[in-house]
Design an enzyme around this catalytic site. Structure first.
Site, PDB file in Angstrom:
ATOM      1  N   CYS B 132      39.151  48.121  39.554  1.00 18.97           N
ATOM      2  CA  CYS B 132      39.946  47.235  38.571  1.00 18.97           C
ATOM      3  C   CYS B 132      39.042  45.494  38.527  1.00 18.97           C
ATOM      4  O   CYS B 132      39.717  45.189  37.552  1.00 18.97           O
ATOM      5  CB  CYS B 132      41.361  46.364  39.828  1.00 18.97           C
ATOM      6  N   ARG B 245      39.095  38.757  49.650  1.00 16.98           N
ATOM      7  CA  ARG B 245      39.841  39.259  49.839  1.00 16.98           C
ATOM      8  C   ARG B 245      41.042  37.764  49.376  1.00 16.98           C
ATOM      9  O   ARG B 245      40.930  37.016  51.007  1.00 16.98           O
ATOM     10  CB  ARG B 245      40.340  39.911  50.468  1.00 16.98           C
ATOM     11  N   HIS B 252      44.455  39.565  40.522  1.00 19.96           N
ATOM     12  CA  HIS B 252      42.895  39.132  40.580  1.00 19.96           C
ATOM     13  C   HIS B 252      42.173  38.220  39.837  1.00 19.96           C
ATOM     14  O   HIS B 252      42.006  38.015  38.462  1.00 19.96           O
ATOM     15  CB  HIS B 252      42.110  40.410  40.326  1.00 19.96           C
ATOM     16  N   ASN B 326      45.924  43.694  38.315  1.00 20.08           N
ATOM     17  CA  ASN B 326      45.156  44.141  39.199  1.00 20.08           C
ATOM     18  C   ASN B 326      45.639  45.389  38.962  1.00 20.08           C
ATOM     19  O   ASN B 326      44.977  46.801  38.717  1.00 20.08           O
ATOM     20  CB  ASN B 326      45.222  43.934  40.435  1.00 20.08           C
TER      21      ASN B 326
END
Lengths: 351, 351
Positions: B132, B245, B252, B326
């Site tokens: 992704c 993260r 994203h 994503n």
């Protein structure tokens, strides 16, 4: 008050997020304090705070408040500093200013004690405390610069909302609760209270900290760029920054790419430097999943460094992950540390 | 089923976060579908899903499930793909695989249609869908590479938890609620379900996505590095990645620093390229505080680019902020888009 001999200290902006941290840092450290006064805007005057168990009423900050003060720690916004810091200096105080008001003034030292403590000797009454995101980065990079030279910095930040004050913290928490409850939200504070548009911060990311400049960079990005060059005495050092606000309450993180001057340096050598670097704690054991995070840095004065690795293509390139409590080393602790350095260097004397 | 002439499609991992998005993407697009089957593990078999209003029972994925299938979209984990993708190919299906199982296999094209659609012609039954975080970056950078050349990429990511699956989304939401209520939390999923340690994600940042490799980089970082070189056909392109993260559900973001080959290019010229770049939406008006954020990208197939600015020191250096959903362009939409490209290029035919 707490000592028979000691300094007279003023905390300006005592009721704010950073002011509160300044007070608790002063309580924990050993700076000899004979008298301490807490100052604020007229609005917050009258608030009662405690210092080492004793209740102290916050007074409205006025020029005459600084009579007899040795060191005044300012963190009440740039306009307050611009108005009152010269008044404090006129009355014999040394000002440690945590706003951006004087940082780039060439007559004002911009100091991170681990990096350029000696610059304090050039002070003319005002000493500037750098921007939070700058401080933690230069603490980590200075030992590398000193040993291997530095020729490039590219940093992307992951910044907590407490850097934008108590209202921003409340906004994050209220938005998070409302979104979890499927309620509508109406952003009002972030990214910049005084800017035109406001965006969701809970469960989101905002690539704007402080206002945009004409060159397309934000003021926060320009602070990191210009302050780093000034603190490191490297006007020609290429520094680039992208500053981003995250749904984190406290603790700034930074993904830092650097190029050193020396060839053939290993990641192991950089890690070794970090082990003995002043103010730095190395947390870097990938196999044990050890690396710094904001949650684990809160309440600590250190700068935590991990994820150190050599670039896979550029021999002089390295990547680091740098985390620190933005209210402590990024603000309150660095200011108190400057006061301690002033005493150590004999630039202020205990009466 | 929905068409008298059309393709026979299988969705493997139909009940997962990406599988669900694949199904809704197939419902919205115009790919001619005569028959569609939904496959999963034995555990999820029997679940009833709808497709264009019709109820379809999910079946357990077995080798014989792929008899008569033209295109099988896999998103059920690497081990399922390794076992069943060759079985599907043996039975005449073309597999579009959304796991990392075959991405770096030199006999398998790794495709982002906006960048290297023609690579599909070399397929041997399996086509890999990239990671992704790689997809959205190469969509933004390909027009720049094509026009001005690319000589360096340094990316720091800001990745949402939905990339780690439905359990990670639940963990973020439950942790956030518990922390807001001052309750203790016990992290169990993130950063990597199968890894030894788990860390708080709500109101925190974790600089680990996927497991660490021996070189100190995570597998996610190596995916971005290696896949970018493969998709762009530039084995010698220096690419560096730091993958992080965040407490964001979906979307994203990436802070991307690039150096182009050509000298004297302006930020304005890069913005102009983005305006007509396939799959890209330019959102870049700093004076009006216009830039992409994850919250504003959710549910959209595009890659959003903003904060484009020239480096202040390096003439060939530029910074970009790249955001995308994503689960869509990063996974489901890119897979369906590959299926559409296969049809367009005559690599699969409607019976």
């Amino acid at each position: 008050m707490t000592e028979t001999q000691g300094l007279h200290i003023a905390v300006v902006g005592a009721t704010g997020a950073v002011g509160q941290q300044m007070i608790s840092t002063l309580e924990q450290r050993n700076l000899p304090i004979k008298k301490i006064i807490f100052l604020s805007s007229a609005r917050s005057a009258g608030t009662k705070l405690t210092f080492k168990g004793e209740e102290i009423e916050v007074q409205e900050a006025k020029p005459e408040s600084f009579e007899g003060i040795d060191i005044a720690l300012f963190s009440a916004g740039g306009s307050v500093s611009k108005e009152l810091a010269p008044e404090a200096v006129k009355r014999g105080a040394i000002v440690v200013d945590n706003t951006s008001a004087f940082r780039m003034d060439e007559n004002v030292p911009l100091v991170v004690p681990e990096v350029n403590e000696a610059d304090l000797k050039q002070h003319n009454g005002i000493i500037a405390n750098p921007n939070c995101s700058t401080i933690q980065m230069v603490v980590a990079l200075e030992p590398i610069r000193e040993t291997y030279g530095l020729s490039k910095i590219v940093v992307s930040t992951y910044q907590a909302v407490s850097g934008a004050g108590a209202a921003a913290i409340n906004e994050l928490k209220e938005q998070a609760r409302d979104l979890l409850d499927d309620k509508e939200i109406e952003p009002k504070i972030l990214p910049v209270k005084g800017d035109e548009k406001h965006y969701q911060i809970a469960f989101n990311v905002i690539p704007q900290i402080d206002k945009f400049q004409d060159n397309g960079y934000t003021f926060e990005e320009m602070k990191m760029i210009n302050e780093t060059k000034k603190i490191m005495h490297m006007n020609d050092l290429p520094v680039a920054a992208t500053c981003v606000r995250l749904p984190v309450v406290t603790g700034h993180s930074e993904s830092v790419y650097i190029e050193v001057e020396k060839e053939g340096v290993s990641a192991h050598q950089i890690k070794d430097l970090m082990k003995t670097a002043p103010g730095v704690v190395l947390e870097d054991e990938p196999k044990q999943q050890i690396y710094p995070t904001p949650a684990s840095s809160v309440g600590k004065n250190d700068v935590f460094v991990g994820r150190i690795r050599k670039d896979l293509d550029e021999d002089r390139g390295f990547h680091l992950w740098v985390v620190s409590d933005n209210l402590l080393k990024g603000a309150a602790w660095n200011s108190v540390q400057i006061a301690e350095s002033l005493l150590k260097l004999g630039l202020v004397t205990v009466k």
